[in-house]
Design a protein around this motif. Structure first.
Motif, PDB file in Angstrom:
ATOM      1  N   SER A  41       0.978  -1.289   0.149  1.00  0.00           N
ATOM      2  CA  SER A  41      -0.062  -0.050  -0.152  1.00  0.00           C
ATOM      3  C   SER A  41       0.644   1.252   0.046  1.00  0.00           C
ATOM      4  CB  SER A  41      -0.732   0.028   1.189  1.00  0.00           C
ATOM      5  OG  SER A  41      -0.174   0.008   2.247  1.00  0.00           O
ATOM      6  N   MET A  42       2.107   1.053   0.131  1.00  0.00           N
ATOM      7  CA  MET A  42       2.968   2.293   0.130  1.00  0.00           C
ATOM      8  C   MET A  42       2.465   3.317   1.140  1.00  0.00           C
ATOM      9  SD  MET A  42       5.429   1.772  -1.993  1.00  0.00           S
ATOM     10  CE  MET A  42       6.306   3.262  -2.295  1.00  0.00           C
ATOM     11  N   THR A  43       2.070   2.553   2.377  1.00  0.00           N
ATOM     12  CA  THR A  43       1.642   3.351   3.385  1.00  0.00           C
ATOM     13  C   THR A  43       2.397   2.637   4.722  1.00  0.00           C
ATOM     14  OG1 THR A  43      -0.468   3.963   2.645  1.00  0.00           O
ATOM     15  CG2 THR A  43      -0.518   4.066   4.740  1.00  0.00           C
ATOM     16  N   ILE A  44       2.682   3.350   5.465  1.00  0.00           N
ATOM     17  CA  ILE A  44       3.103   2.858   6.981  1.00  0.00           C
ATOM     18  C   ILE A  44       2.300   3.400   8.028  1.00  0.00           C
ATOM     19  CG2 ILE A  44       5.635   2.775   6.082  1.00  0.00           C
ATOM     20  CD1 ILE A  44       6.241   4.766   8.358  1.00  0.00           C
TER      21      ILE A  44
ATOM     22  N   ARG B 132      -5.751  -2.006   7.718  1.00  0.00           N
ATOM     23  CA  ARG B 132      -5.713  -1.019   6.575  1.00  0.00           C
ATOM     24  C   ARG B 132      -4.554  -1.382   5.492  1.00  0.00           C
ATOM     25  NH1 ARG B 132      -7.846   3.957   5.063  1.00  0.00           N
ATOM     26  NH2 ARG B 132      -9.651   4.121   6.512  1.00  0.00           N
ATOM     27  N   LYS B 133      -3.765  -2.548   5.809  1.00  0.00           N
ATOM     28  CA  LYS B 133      -2.962  -2.838   4.942  1.00  0.00           C
ATOM     29  C   LYS B 133      -1.566  -2.001   4.942  1.00  0.00           C
ATOM     30  CE  LYS B 133      -5.304  -6.371   3.733  1.00  0.00           C
ATOM     31  NZ  LYS B 133      -4.989  -7.849   4.326  1.00  0.00           N
ATOM     32  N   VAL B 134      -1.251  -1.596   6.024  1.00  0.00           N
ATOM     33  CA  VAL B 134       0.027  -0.515   5.948  1.00  0.00           C
ATOM     34  C   VAL B 134       1.198  -1.736   5.814  1.00  0.00           C
ATOM     35  CG1 VAL B 134      -0.771   1.106   7.539  1.00  0.00           C
ATOM     36  CG2 VAL B 134       0.401  -1.132   8.532  1.00  0.00           C
ATOM     37  N   ASP B 135       2.302  -1.044   5.046  1.00  0.00           N
ATOM     38  CA  ASP B 135       3.310  -2.081   4.793  1.00  0.00           C
ATOM     39  C   ASP B 135       4.343  -2.101   6.031  1.00  0.00           C
ATOM     40  OD1 ASP B 135       2.308  -2.395   2.245  1.00  0.00           O
ATOM     41  OD2 ASP B 135       3.418  -0.402   1.475  1.00  0.00           O
ATOM     42  N   GLY B 136       4.208  -1.487   7.084  1.00  0.00           N
ATOM     43  CA  GLY B 136       5.001  -1.549   8.238  1.00  0.00           C
ATOM     44  C   GLY B 136       4.445  -0.563   9.242  1.00  0.00           C
ATOM     45  N   ILE B 137       5.064  -0.810  10.545  1.00  0.00           N
ATOM     46  CA  ILE B 137       4.563  -0.125  11.494  1.00  0.00           C
ATOM     47  C   ILE B 137       5.617   0.415  12.505  1.00  0.00           C
ATOM     48  CG2 ILE B 137       3.180  -0.336  13.915  1.00  0.00           C
ATOM     49  CD1 ILE B 137       1.431  -2.160  12.519  1.00  0.00           C
ATOM     50  N   ILE B 138       5.703   1.543  12.764  1.00  0.00           N
ATOM     51  CA  ILE B 138       6.528   2.395  13.835  1.00  0.00           C
ATOM     52  C   ILE B 138       5.586   2.751  15.110  1.00  0.00           C
ATOM     53  CG2 ILE B 138       8.078   4.458  14.232  1.00  0.00           C
ATOM     54  CD1 ILE B 138       8.403   4.672  11.455  1.00  0.00           C
TER      55      ILE B 138
ATOM     56  N   PRO C  75       6.530  -5.977   9.102  1.00  0.00           N
ATOM     57  CA  PRO C  75       7.420  -5.652   9.858  1.00  0.00           C
ATOM     58  C   PRO C  75       7.221  -4.373  10.800  1.00  0.00           C
ATOM     59  CG  PRO C  75       7.715  -5.079   7.515  1.00  0.00           C
ATOM     60  CD  PRO C  75       6.673  -5.844   7.748  1.00  0.00           C
ATOM     61  N   ILE C  76       7.869  -4.238  12.011  1.00  0.00           N
ATOM     62  CA  ILE C  76       7.618  -3.493  12.871  1.00  0.00           C
ATOM     63  C   ILE C  76       8.952  -2.875  13.747  1.00  0.00           C
ATOM     64  CG2 ILE C  76       7.108  -5.109  14.464  1.00  0.00           C
ATOM     65  CD1 ILE C  76       5.017  -3.300  15.664  1.00  0.00           C
ATOM     66  N   VAL C  77       9.043  -1.425  13.772  1.00  0.00           N
ATOM     67  CA  VAL C  77      10.279  -1.152  14.457  1.00  0.00           C
ATOM     68  C   VAL C  77       9.435  -0.298  15.643  1.00  0.00           C
ATOM     69  CG1 VAL C  77      10.910  -0.098  12.074  1.00  0.00           C
ATOM     70  CG2 VAL C  77      11.414   1.059  14.313  1.00  0.00           C
ATOM     71  N   SER C  78      10.361  -0.309  17.004  1.00  0.00           N
ATOM     72  CA  SER C  78       9.559   0.352  18.120  1.00  0.00           C
ATOM     73  C   SER C  78      10.649   0.926  18.869  1.00  0.00           C
ATOM     74  CB  SER C  78       9.018  -0.786  18.929  1.00  0.00           C
ATOM     75  OG  SER C  78       8.917  -0.350  20.270  1.00  0.00           O
ATOM     76  N   THR C  79      10.332   2.095  19.214  1.00  0.00           N
ATOM     77  CA  THR C  79      11.297   2.716  20.227  1.00  0.00           C
ATOM     78  C   THR C  79      11.235   2.158  21.485  1.00  0.00           C
ATOM     79  OG1 THR C  79       9.975   4.750  20.772  1.00  0.00           O
ATOM     80  CG2 THR C  79      11.130   4.898  18.600  1.00  0.00           C
ATOM     81  N   GLY C  80      12.211   2.498  22.428  1.00  0.00           N
ATOM     82  CA  GLY C  80      11.963   2.157  23.931  1.00  0.00           C
ATOM     83  C   GLY C  80      12.194   0.496  24.246  1.00  0.00           C
ATOM     84  N   ARG C  81      12.567  -0.032  23.277  1.00  0.00           N
ATOM     85  CA  ARG C  81      12.676  -1.578  23.686  1.00  0.00           C
ATOM     86  C   ARG C  81      13.805  -2.209  22.886  1.00  0.00           C
ATOM     87  NH1 ARG C  81       7.436  -3.894  23.582  1.00  0.00           N
ATOM     88  NH2 ARG C  81       6.310  -1.890  23.098  1.00  0.00           N
TER      89      ARG C  81
END
Lengths: 359, 359
Positions: free
Chosen positions: A87-90, A142-148, A167-173
């Motif tokens: 979806s080219m959306t994150i 919503r079919k995002v391509d990844g999550i922050i 795929p997901i990237v998270s701060t604080g861990r």
DNA sequence: CTGTTAGCGCTTTCAT
DNA sequence: ATGAAAGCGCTAACAG
């Protein structure tokens, strides 16, 4: 003489040429097929040119490019998304859309995403694990391509679970798998920096206003405070460690409590800047001067901390960099590339709320 | 005793039940067709149930609902979007993602959108008309169903042009067509409120720090200031009207300039709160007390204004309401419904930076 | 009330 | 190097 406020470079962008008339023809959007007809080629050829998928003769290429320009064509993202499964959306999960803390990070993300073709959908978890999960589900639906995920409240396991979808990237861990990446700042180090600064200025009775209970960042900062105390041979006094929740009001209440219970202290270390603002106000209300009577230090270095009265001494967190790095890392994860991240260290920003203890 | 900070109600949401295991099966997402097969009905029937498009027998409905639950099915938004020509996404154009001013408004928008099925994509125009146009084009290319433009720099005509593609609502301008709506706060009134407050306190020499040149809000506030002065029979003195740009630094510079050129003034009216913060700092640096020596008033009532030292007297703008109303209006426009909007009036918030002039 | 049939706009084998 | 054809997952006539 001017205070240096933390903030990413705000590009005073000077986008050249733009002809409003160009794309503003309100007719139904052109399709790739129409372009193909106009150019006298097949749809596939147009697609190939658009995506650089295969070689196309210069002649046809020229014709297609002409048609595209003439008809002001732009491919329909929904169709592309449906076809390609991207979806080219994150998705970005913050805890509070109206918080200066997240804003700076968002700004960094924005910078990293700019020009990549990715857009972002931002949702708020409101510091609530259940809501956070709900929102992540929404993003996934919503079919995002990844999550922050910024400062999430959910467990690492949950993150890992979700990362099986996208795929997901998270701060604080701290986390590192093929599809999930987490990185964190060294809160303990930062808190030691702050506490040591106070100690070096001669303070021995340093009050601490905590962050919310069970909040990793908060816990680690408390621990850094304790360590620095121990290292300096100063006994830990629980009476001057009081509860806060990272918001202004809690800083105000905490300080007022400290004052009204007549605790002895010459400095306050607030677990974050917002909290320090509240502390500052409480002190002001009681007619106590900063830094002459009491020294005050925060944590984060929000942009506005350079403009408090007096400007706040604090520990700078590279918020904007963190955002940028998180976004870049996510893009890599999405592409299946390897990621390696290193974020700039925390640093003490000495402004005007801390002062050498006299005598 | 506690300061009242402006902010929308932050729901301490308590979403109940959530079973992580439920949706976390990382297999490829189910499709509507599979659901149909599983339930022994045709795809159309499933679609009908999903959309409530037509009556379906209880028996089949039950079967389908069961299958949906069992397979944990959720329709693919891209497919829906492609088919229906609606992406269920709206675009929001702010000027600066990291500004408390926009944050509150975003928060209101967020509230209004919550539960409607619409998600939002936020982009920044960076106070630059060309970039703004570029971003709007981007949103349109992404097939958003509508646009909310916050404090845009582009002309009304541009907005009208864009509205031919998709409905658009904009703050800070008066507009009303079938597909475009603009509404604005009464800046002049607000500025008069502020100025009159100062005048009532006995001030006659009131400095004014302007907003950016050619910015409607800024111009109107200046005009309100002038009007209030005229009404009180106070001569307008251009020497104590100095340029600012709505940011802290400009407030600091402006005030320093005022001070260094030895202008006579007993109060400062800053065109917005951020600017007032800068002014406050300049005054602090020179050892001038607020409000004892100089009164200070801002405009906006940002959340942090309740926590400055001392808390800032200002004109409250219902930022959050504005966001909510804008979003609701857009939803109506999208549905082709009539819209009527009225936003709460501006109000003076007297805190502690203004004081009766002694003499 | 329900199933069959066409697509929405694009990409991508598969031939040629 | 290029075109034809088959869908991605869903909805909306159109028939029954």
């Amino acid at each position: 003489m001017l205070p240096t406020a933390q903030s990413c470079p705000r590009p005073s962008s000077t986008l050249a040429r733009f002809h409003l008339s160009d794309t503003l023809t309100p007719n139904a959007p052109t399709t790739l097929i129409e372009v193909a007809q106009q150019a006298g080629v097949s749809p596939s050829t147009v697609s190939r040119i658009l995506n650089g998928t295969a070689k196309v003769s210069d002649e046809k290429r020229r014709a297609v490019l002409d048609a595209i320009a003439k008809m002001n064509f732009a491919p329909n993202p929904m169709a592309q998304a449906l076809k390609k499964g991207k979806s080219m959306t994150i998705g970005i999960v913050v805890q509070d859309i109206a918080s200066p803390f997240f804003d700076e990070t968002l700004h960094g993300i924005d910078q990293a995403l700019n020009g990549t073709g990715y857009a972002s959908v931002i949702v708020s978890g409101h510091w609530n694990a259940a809501e956070e999960i709900d929102r992540i589900r929404l993003l996934l639906a919503r079919k995002v391509d990844g999550i922050i995920l910024l400062s999430g409240r959910i467990t690492d396991e949950s993150v890992l679970q979700f990362s099986k979808h996208k795929p997901i990237v998270s701060t604080g861990r701290a986390l590192q798998t093929e599809r999930a990446l987490g990185f964190k700042i060294d809160n303990e180090y930062g808190a030691r920096l702050a506490t040591q600064h106070l100690i070096e200025l001669g303070h021995r009775h340093i009050a601490f206003i905590t962050g919310p209970a069970n909040h990793t960042d908060a816990d680690e900062r408390l621990s850094g405070y304790k360590k620095a105390l121990a290292e300096a041979g100063i006994a830990y006094n629980p009476k001057i460690v009081v509860d806060g929740d990272f918001h202004e009001n809690s800083g105000l209440r905490a300080t007022t409590h400290l004052l009204e219970t007549k605790q002895k202290f010459t400095a306050i270390f607030a677990a974050n800047d917002l909290c320090a603002y509240g502390a500052r106000l409480s002190l002001y209300r009681k007619g106590i001067r900063v830094p002459e009577d009491i020294s005050l230090i925060g944590f984060d270095d929000l942009p506005s901390s350079a403009y408090t009265t007096p400007p706040l001494t604090t520990v700078r967190q590279p918020l904007c960099d963190i955002g940028r790095i998180a976004a870049q890392a996510l893009l890599h994860l999405i592409n299946g590339d390897a990621v390696e991240t290193s974020i700039p260290p925390l640093e003490l920003v000495v402004r005007e709320t801390t002062k050498r203890l006299k005598n």
